[in-house]
Design a protein around this motif. Structure first.
Motif, short mmCIF file in Angstrom:
data_model
loop_
_atom_site.label_atom_id
_atom_site.label_comp_id
_atom_site.label_asym_id
_atom_site.label_seq_id
_atom_site.Cartn_x
_atom_site.Cartn_y
_atom_site.Cartn_z
N THR A 1 -3.14 0.27 -14.16
CA THR A 1 -3.53 1.64 -13.83
C THR A 1 -3.37 2.56 -15.03
O THR A 1 -4.19 3.45 -15.27
CB THR A 1 -2.71 2.16 -12.64
N SER B 1 -6.56 4.52 -16.26
CA SER B 1 -6.53 5.97 -16.17
C SER B 1 -6.51 6.62 -17.54
O SER B 1 -7.22 7.61 -17.79
CB SER B 1 -5.31 6.41 -15.36
N ARG C 1 -9.33 9.19 -19.03
CA ARG C 1 -8.94 10.54 -19.43
C ARG C 1 -9.36 10.85 -20.86
O ARG C 1 -9.54 12.01 -21.23
CB ARG C 1 -7.44 10.72 -19.27
#
Length: 323
Positions: free
Chosen positions: A72, A76, A80
């Motif tokens: 994750t 992520s 981003r």
């Protein structure tokens, strides 16, 4: 896909010189501060959102073993920073039908900019994938080392204490891949004292000690014992990991009896009243750590988990040479 010669691989912390190690850690801490992340020092202030430093980049996430935090964090973090992400499960690649690792790496390197991989085997396969210089390869955990975990840990320590230099750390538990990476990382900081207390027969590999001694910074000390007698009381951090490492098994059927004394309890933490508690998670309350400690006021394990994302962002940027 651009190839400007800046692609870098991260298979082991031994691949990084001292300056690069510090740069990645500081970059991760900067991302955390910018986002108002956890465990920051009082002087840290949020400073907006990260730029799209990975715009146009495609990151492959290939995990043959289970993962919550690392998978994750890199997914992520890549999103981003503006990257696209392709996720592969353990049965998705033609490696399962007999394609060679070399051929797989050559194919992926023509389509991906970064491959983040967890195999839980030895890192030889990742070294094969890293023979080319178009696609960066990141070790998201192998059997002998978890380098991105150590970078996240060093980021957390930097945020919590302002600097890693001179910290005193007590590690309690198996000499596993997290302990190996932590040793390789902490020993590179001046004045750090790392004491490991590992169960008999489950200590660090001798090569990890040899490598840490060869690359140790001025005043850095690494010691290992296989008991809990005379625990140091002047430590800043107490660290443990779960007893059953992902993708591994114990050779001794009675291993739990050997591990049982190596639990971090309130009594252990009371010996070091100024220490914070760290854990790479997942945790098993009542085994390697008591619920009282993990859920208590000294624990920063969940801050540590969030910081893995900020550290992953720094790793991806370093791999692509974008900072």
């Amino acid at each position: 896909m651009a190839n400007d010669g800046s692609t870098r691989h991260l298979i082991s912390l031994d691949d990084l010189d001292d300056g690069t190690l510090r740069d990645i850690v500081e970059r991760g801490a900067a991302h955390a501060r910018r986002a108002g992340g956890p465990a920051s020092t009082a002087s840290s202030r949020p400073a907006g959102t990260p730029g799209a430093t990975l715009a146009g980049t495609v990151v492959g996430i290939y995990f043959r073993r289970t993962s919550t935090r690392t998978r994750t964090a890199f997914t992520s973090g890549a999103l981003r920073l503006g990257a696209g992400v392709i996720a592969y499960g353990p049965g998705d690649l033609q490696l399962n039908t007999g394609e060679s690792s070399d051929d797989t790496g050559r194919v992926l390197s023509g389509m991906l900019d970064v491959l983040v991989a967890r195999t839980a085997d030895d890192p030889t396969e990742m070294r094969v994938w890293a023979r080319q210089h178009r696609m960066a390869v990141v070790n998201a955990m192998s059997a002998d080392e978890h380098p991105t975990q150590a970078l996240a840990d060093l980021t957390t320590l930097t945020l919590r204490f302002g600097s890693v230099d001179g910290l005193r750390v007590l590690y309690v538990g198996e000499g596993n891949n997290t302990a190996s990476a932590l040793t390789r990382g902490l020993s590179r900081y001046p004045g750090v004292h790392l004491e490991l207390r590992t169960p008999p027969g489950y200590g660090l590999a001798p090569e990890v000690h040899r490598r840490a001694a060869a690359t140790a910074a001025r005043g850095a000390v690494v010691r290992e014992r296989h008991d809990l007698a005379e625990l140091p009381k002047d430590v800043d951090v107490v660290y443990t990991t779960r007893w059953q490492t992902t993708g591994t098994s114990k050779p001794d059927a009675d291993w739990r009896e050997v591990f049982a004394p190596f639990q971090v309890t309130a009594e252990v933490m009371a010996l070091a009243p100024r220490a914070v508690f760290m854990h790479d998670l997942p945790a098993h309350r009542g085994e390697e750590v008591s619920a009282e400690v993990l859920d208590g006021p000294t624990a920063i394990a969940f801050d540590q988990a969030e910081n893995k994302m900020y550290s992953a962002m720094a790793v991806l940027e370093w791999c692509r040479g974008t900072y």
